[in-house]
Design a protein around this motif. Structure first.
Motif, mmCIF file in Angstrom:
data_model
loop_
_atom_site.group_PDB
_atom_site.id
_atom_site.type_symbol
_atom_site.label_atom_id
_atom_site.label_comp_id
_atom_site.label_asym_id
_atom_site.label_seq_id
_atom_site.Cartn_x
_atom_site.Cartn_y
_atom_site.Cartn_z
ATOM 1 N N GLU A 1 0.833 -1.199 0.000
ATOM 2 C CA GLU A 1 0.000 0.000 0.000
ATOM 3 C C GLU A 1 0.870 1.252 0.000
ATOM 4 N N ALA A 2 1.926 1.238 0.822
ATOM 5 C CA ALA A 2 2.806 2.398 0.918
ATOM 6 C C ALA A 2 3.559 2.648 -0.384
ATOM 7 N N GLU A 3 3.759 1.600 -1.195
ATOM 8 C CA GLU A 3 4.495 1.724 -2.449
ATOM 9 C C GLU A 3 3.571 1.934 -3.642
ATOM 10 N N ALA A 4 2.278 2.028 -3.393
ATOM 11 C CA ALA A 4 1.303 2.028 -4.481
ATOM 12 C C ALA A 4 1.365 3.287 -5.333
ATOM 13 N N VAL A 5 1.183 3.098 -6.632
ATOM 14 C CA VAL A 5 0.962 4.226 -7.538
ATOM 15 C C VAL A 5 -0.523 4.322 -7.873
ATOM 16 N N GLU A 6 -1.242 3.223 -7.638
ATOM 17 C CA GLU A 6 -2.694 3.216 -7.795
ATOM 18 C C GLU A 6 -3.320 2.385 -6.677
ATOM 19 N N LEU A 7 -4.445 2.875 -6.163
ATOM 20 C CA LEU A 7 -5.220 2.165 -5.150
ATOM 21 C C LEU A 7 -6.692 2.267 -5.527
ATOM 22 N N HIS A 8 -7.374 1.137 -5.567
ATOM 23 C CA HIS A 8 -8.797 1.126 -5.894
ATOM 24 C C HIS A 8 -9.508 0.291 -4.828
ATOM 25 N N VAL A 9 -10.442 0.910 -4.138
ATOM 26 C CA VAL A 9 -10.995 0.323 -2.927
ATOM 27 C C VAL A 9 -12.516 0.228 -3.004
ATOM 28 N N TYR A 10 -13.035 -0.925 -2.630
ATOM 29 C CA TYR A 10 -14.483 -1.112 -2.533
ATOM 30 C C TYR A 10 -14.815 -1.488 -1.099
ATOM 31 N N ASP A 11 -15.673 -0.697 -0.454
ATOM 32 C CA ASP A 11 -15.989 -0.894 0.963
ATOM 33 C C ASP A 11 -17.474 -1.139 1.166
ATOM 34 N N THR A 12 -17.762 -2.098 2.037
ATOM 35 C CA THR A 12 -19.152 -2.510 2.253
ATOM 36 C C THR A 12 -19.622 -2.421 3.707
ATOM 37 N N HIS A 13 -18.693 -2.295 4.655
ATOM 38 C CA HIS A 13 -19.084 -2.353 6.068
ATOM 39 C C HIS A 13 -18.736 -1.084 6.848
ATOM 40 N N LEU A 14 -17.628 -0.459 6.536
ATOM 41 C CA LEU A 14 -17.221 0.768 7.207
ATOM 42 C C LEU A 14 -16.345 1.575 6.265
ATOM 43 N N ILE A 15 -16.147 2.834 6.600
ATOM 44 C CA ILE A 15 -15.298 3.702 5.794
ATOM 45 C C ILE A 15 -13.881 3.144 5.795
ATOM 46 N N ASN A 16 -13.237 3.150 4.643
ATOM 47 C CA ASN A 16 -11.879 2.632 4.551
ATOM 48 C C ASN A 16 -10.930 3.403 5.465
ATOM 49 N N GLY A 17 -9.947 2.691 6.017
ATOM 50 C CA GLY A 17 -9.009 3.314 6.944
ATOM 51 C C GLY A 17 -8.277 4.508 6.370
ATOM 52 N N ARG B 1 1.599 12.498 0.005
ATOM 53 C CA ARG B 1 2.955 12.482 -0.535
ATOM 54 C C ARG B 1 2.931 12.968 -1.984
ATOM 55 N N TRP B 2 4.116 13.185 -2.543
ATOM 56 C CA TRP B 2 4.218 13.514 -3.963
ATOM 57 C C TRP B 2 5.336 12.697 -4.597
ATOM 58 N N PRO B 3 5.090 12.026 -5.727
ATOM 59 C CA PRO B 3 3.797 11.989 -6.410
ATOM 60 C C PRO B 3 2.778 11.174 -5.644
ATOM 61 N N ALA B 4 1.572 11.653 -5.646
ATOM 62 C CA ALA B 4 0.494 10.977 -4.917
ATOM 63 C C ALA B 4 -0.057 9.832 -5.759
ATOM 64 N N PRO B 5 -0.496 8.759 -5.122
ATOM 65 C CA PRO B 5 -1.081 7.646 -5.875
ATOM 66 C C PRO B 5 -2.455 8.026 -6.422
ATOM 67 N N LEU B 6 -2.796 7.476 -7.568
ATOM 68 C CA LEU B 6 -4.155 7.614 -8.065
ATOM 69 C C LEU B 6 -5.040 6.690 -7.242
ATOM 70 N N MET B 7 -6.148 7.217 -6.744
ATOM 71 C CA MET B 7 -7.003 6.419 -5.871
ATOM 72 C C MET B 7 -8.460 6.588 -6.260
ATOM 73 N N SER B 8 -9.180 5.496 -6.269
ATOM 74 C CA SER B 8 -10.628 5.538 -6.417
ATOM 75 C C SER B 8 -11.234 4.718 -5.288
ATOM 76 N N SER B 9 -12.423 5.118 -4.887
ATOM 77 C CA SER B 9 -13.094 4.434 -3.782
ATOM 78 C C SER B 9 -14.589 4.365 -4.065
ATOM 79 N N VAL B 10 -15.143 3.177 -3.966
ATOM 80 C CA VAL B 10 -16.588 2.990 -4.070
ATOM 81 C C VAL B 10 -17.094 2.574 -2.700
ATOM 82 N N ILE B 11 -18.036 3.341 -2.169
ATOM 83 C CA ILE B 11 -18.535 3.113 -0.815
ATOM 84 C C ILE B 11 -20.032 2.822 -0.873
#
Length: 287
Positions: A111-127, A167-177
């Motif tokens: 996660e710390a090394e990610a350039v992209e993060l895509h998260v799908y959450d169903t029970h609580l807001i992602n950390g 951080r910079w460069p920041a990772p591209l992130m998408s989240s579906v909640i």
């Protein structure tokens, strides 16, 4: 056959350890030795050093002996106070990871090394999106009950994880909640409102897109549960999923591709980022 790394006895949805790290081992032991060396070089007794940093003598001793994980703010203060020249700061990231259980350390590193993060959450807001108050409320609900000290340590670990978003460069992130997650007032009305405001604030970043999956959707590709897709700087693609006290890292390309396709469908079925912003603003306006 798919390569699945099963890592039991944890749940990253909490993103925290199930048990304290082993005393006097690994990076904690190295950090403790360096901390003591710089303290002695500065001519400070534990009592005086503790008074200057706001920690008890017993806590300072625990840090030096590698029996407890020092929070990031302590490392910042200690490095400056002891004139350590950045030596302690250089270990801050690895020390923070020691707060995670063995099952999550690989995922935390990825996660710390990610350039992209895509998260799908169903029970609580992602950390990565939680406020400090929301995270504390989540940990307060754990059963069996956690000690206040453990809760504060875990909250600090969660806040440290969020540094990836600034951080910079920041990772591209998408989240579906899921809409149900956004409506659940964990921690009470004030904490709930603050969490919704936090999501809107984070969503203003150019590298982050947040979408809501409405309850009224008749077609839904995410019924199998939450997961996270990670792409590292080396182009490696990994999927992370969990259920109850078991977590899984999927590294085999076929398995990851299947979840990528599933996530694409989930995003298509969810509200657009602009519609999602309006939806969350509407929740804030509800009595």
């Amino acid at each position: 056959m798919s390569e699945v790394v099963r890592q039991p006895d944890g749940a990253e949805g909490e993103g925290v350890p199930e048990a304290p790290p082993e005393p006097g081992t690994g990076i904690l032991r190295v950090f403790g030795r360096q901390l003591k060396r710089f303290r002695l070089r500065a001519g400070l007794e534990r009592a005086e050093f503790g008074a200057r940093t706001g920690y008890s003598v017993s806590t300072i001793a625990s840090y030096e002996q590698g029996r407890r994980v020092p929070p990031p703010r302590f490392i910042d203060v200690a490095d400056e106070l002891l004139n350590a020249g950045g030596v302690l700061l250089e270990m801050k990231e690895e020390v923070a990871r020691a707060q995670y259980p063995a099952f999550f350390r690989d995922a935390a590193r990825l996660e710390a090394e990610a350039v992209e993060l895509h998260v799908y959450d169903t029970h609580l807001i992602n950390g990565l999106l939680q406020t400090e108050e929301y995270a504390r409320a989540v940990f307060n609900m754990r059963r069996p009950l956690l000690s206040e000290e453990t809760i504060e340590q875990w909250v600090a670990a969660r806040m440290f994880r969020q540094e990836i978003l600034s951080r910079w460069p920041a990772p591209l992130m998408s989240s579906v909640i899921e809409e149900a997650v956004l409506r659940r007032p964990i921690g009470g009305a004030d904490v709930h409102r603050g969490q919704l405001e936090q999501i809107l604030l984070v969503g203003q970043n150019r590298n982050i897109e947040i979408q809501v999956m409405p309850l009224q959707r008749e077609e839904h590709a995410g019924l199998a549960g939450p997961f996270t897709l990670i792409e590292t700087t080396t182009g490696r693609r990994i999927a992370y999923a969990e259920v109850q006290k078991s977590s899984y890292l999927y590294t085999e390309r076929t398995s990851v591709r299947e979840l990528e396709a599933q996530y694409g469908t989930i995003r298509a079925q969810a509200l657009s980022p602009r519609e999602s912003t309006a939806f969350i603003e509407g929740l804030l306006g509800e009595p």
